[in-house]
Design a protein around this motif. Structure first.
Motif, short mmCIF file in Angstrom:
data_model
loop_
_atom_site.label_atom_id
_atom_site.label_comp_id
_atom_site.label_asym_id
_atom_site.label_seq_id
_atom_site.Cartn_x
_atom_site.Cartn_y
_atom_site.Cartn_z
N PHE A 19 0.82 -1.01 0.08
CA PHE A 19 -0.11 -0.17 0.09
C PHE A 19 0.78 1.26 0.03
O PHE A 19 0.38 2.26 -0.46
N GLY A 20 2.19 1.17 0.45
CA GLY A 20 2.95 2.34 0.29
C GLY A 20 3.53 2.73 -1.22
O GLY A 20 3.64 3.66 -1.40
N CYS A 21 3.32 1.84 -1.91
CA CYS A 21 3.61 2.02 -3.33
C CYS A 21 2.31 2.11 -4.38
O CYS A 21 2.51 2.38 -5.29
N ALA A 22 1.08 1.95 -3.66
CA ALA A 22 0.14 2.17 -4.40
C ALA A 22 -0.13 3.36 -4.73
O ALA A 22 0.19 4.46 -4.01
N GLY A 23 -0.68 3.68 -6.13
CA GLY A 23 -0.83 5.23 -6.40
C GLY A 23 0.48 5.51 -7.15
O GLY A 23 0.21 6.69 -7.82
N ARG A 24 1.57 5.01 -7.15
CA ARG A 24 2.80 5.49 -7.65
C ARG A 24 2.96 5.15 -9.31
O ARG A 24 2.55 3.76 -9.26
N VAL A 25 3.39 5.87 -9.95
CA VAL A 25 3.51 5.41 -11.44
C VAL A 25 5.03 6.03 -11.83
O VAL A 25 5.55 6.61 -11.06
N ALA A 26 5.60 5.57 -12.91
CA ALA A 26 6.85 5.74 -13.56
C ALA A 26 6.50 7.05 -14.01
O ALA A 26 5.77 7.50 -14.53
N MET A 27 7.79 8.09 -13.53
CA MET A 27 7.57 9.19 -14.07
C MET A 27 7.82 9.40 -15.48
O MET A 27 9.02 9.12 -16.03
N GLU A 78 9.14 11.71 -6.88
CA GLU A 78 9.61 11.09 -5.70
C GLU A 78 10.48 9.90 -6.10
O GLU A 78 10.44 9.23 -6.98
N ARG A 79 11.45 9.41 -4.86
CA ARG A 79 12.33 8.35 -5.13
C ARG A 79 11.54 7.27 -4.69
O ARG A 79 10.92 7.18 -3.75
N CYS A 80 11.62 6.11 -5.38
CA CYS A 80 11.18 4.92 -5.01
C CYS A 80 11.97 3.88 -5.69
O CYS A 80 12.79 3.85 -6.80
N ARG A 81 11.92 2.61 -5.08
CA ARG A 81 12.91 1.54 -5.41
C ARG A 81 12.43 0.88 -6.85
O ARG A 81 13.12 0.47 -7.77
N GLU A 82 10.91 0.86 -7.21
CA GLU A 82 10.65 0.00 -8.33
C GLU A 82 11.14 0.73 -9.56
O GLU A 82 11.61 -0.09 -10.81
N PHE A 83 11.02 2.29 -9.73
CA PHE A 83 11.17 2.54 -10.92
C PHE A 83 12.39 3.66 -10.96
O PHE A 83 12.66 4.32 -11.88
N ALA A 87 6.59 8.95 -9.47
CA ALA A 87 5.50 9.99 -9.21
C ALA A 87 4.33 9.52 -8.44
O ALA A 87 3.74 8.49 -8.61
N LYS A 88 3.76 10.44 -7.89
CA LYS A 88 2.23 10.44 -7.18
C LYS A 88 1.60 11.26 -7.44
O LYS A 88 1.85 12.40 -7.41
N PHE A 89 0.15 10.93 -7.87
CA PHE A 89 -0.72 12.12 -8.10
C PHE A 89 -1.42 12.56 -6.74
O PHE A 89 -1.66 11.57 -6.04
N GLU A 90 -1.79 13.87 -6.73
CA GLU A 90 -2.41 14.37 -5.55
C GLU A 90 -3.83 15.16 -6.21
O GLU A 90 -3.45 15.61 -7.15
#
Length: 134
Positions: A19-27, A78-83, A87-90
């Motif tokens: 759930f911490g990665c939910a909503g994140r997409v590759a920028m 934002e930084r994340c391990r997967e990509f 990025a994250k939408f708000e």
């Protein structure tokens, strides 16, 4: 008892990671523009999408032809391990979540360098055209 506690902690950790990665997409790659306007047509109905790039933070506003907002979102990197960089939408303003708008905005951003293009988002076809900002 210890095994049960360990299983619970492992499950909690997995859920948090998911759930911490939910909503994140590759920028999408940055196109180096500050503002763009798109005319979007779907089944003869037109709308406008405005995109403002402020230092890698994208502000999207989707309006119908009477200037009534359909969706407003902000895409922040934002930084994340997967990509590597994701990025994250708000939501911007008091709009309900709209995952369809997010998908449309991402595809428009990926094609922002093109003058005219077609998109299919969740089975809905859109014709999109870059328009001058006036």
């Amino acid at each position: 008892m210890v095994k049960t506690a360990f299983k619970f902690e492992l499950l909690a950790l997995l859920l948090l990671a998911f759930f911490g990665c939910a909503g994140r997409v590759a920028m999408p790659p940055s196109e180096g523009f500050s503002q763009k306007k798109f005319i979007v047509s779907q089944n003869g109905a037109k709308s406008l999408i405005f995109v403002k790039n402020a230092g890698g933070i994208y502000h999207f506003a989707w309006l119908d032809m009477k200037s009534v907002p359909i969706a407003r979102k902000v895409l922040k990197s934002e930084r994340c391990r997967e990509f590597g960089v994701c990025a994250k939408f708000e939501n911007e303003g008091f709009f309900p979540p709209n995952s369809h708008a997010e998908k449309l905005f991402l595809q428009i951003l990926e094609n922002a360098h093109r003058f005219k293009f077609e998109l299919n988002v969740d089975g809905r076809n859109y014709e999109v055209e870059n328009a001058p900002i006036s």
